[in-house]
Design a protein around this motif. Structure first.
Motif: not given
Length: 161
Positions: A139-151
């Protein structure tokens, strides 16, 4: 094109100072903040019983229908420049990404902490080889990989995510 209006999407916790501070910071620089959100995730996240397989399954079913309602509500908002997903929006980002594709808006995700690291190493709710630990790691990895920008706010988070 400068950002003038953003839509905060999902079930973020308004009681967390970091989320309310982000909203206030955006407003303080003249950015209008719209909210398509609820406090559905404002439950006792420090109770280990909340993370049993059955509890997580029941929560997922309720959360899915709750988020569908948010998605319908999303279409009542017009003329915003970006979609923001605040902590703990690790599942919200999947819905936000679909809505971003439909609306042509970028999705920015602000993960405060790693769910996996928090539940497995800090709170020690699960063994790192358990099914729950593996779910939270993905969940950690996927949620960050699908967004356009991770802050992210620390180098350790940048290294992890």
């Amino acid at each position: 094109m400068p950002v003038k209006k953003v839509l905060v999407f999902g079930s973020f916790d308004r009681k967390q100072n970091v989320n309310s501070s982000r909203i206030e910071a955006l407003k303080s620089v003249g950015i209008e903040v719209l909210e398509c959100s609820s406090d559905f995730l404002a439950f006792n996240r420090v109770d280990p019983k909340s993370y049993s397989i059955l509890s997580m399954l029941w929560f997922a079913i309720k959360y899915f229908f709750h988020t569908l309602i948010l998605c319908v509500h999303f279409f009542s908002f017009k003329n915003f420049d970006a979609i923001l997903v605040f902590h703990p929006g690790y599942v919200d980002v999947f819905f936000a990404k679909v809505l971003g594709k439909i609306s042509g808006k970028k999705v920015f995700f602000f993960p405060l902490v790693s769910v996996y690291q928090t539940l497995v190493f800090q709170r020690k709710y699960f063994d790192q080889n358990s099914l729950q630990a593996k779910i939270f790691f993905r969940l950690d990895k996927l949620s960050c990989s699908i967004t356009d920008v991770v802050v992210l706010d620390t180098n350790a988070h940048i290294d992890f995510f």
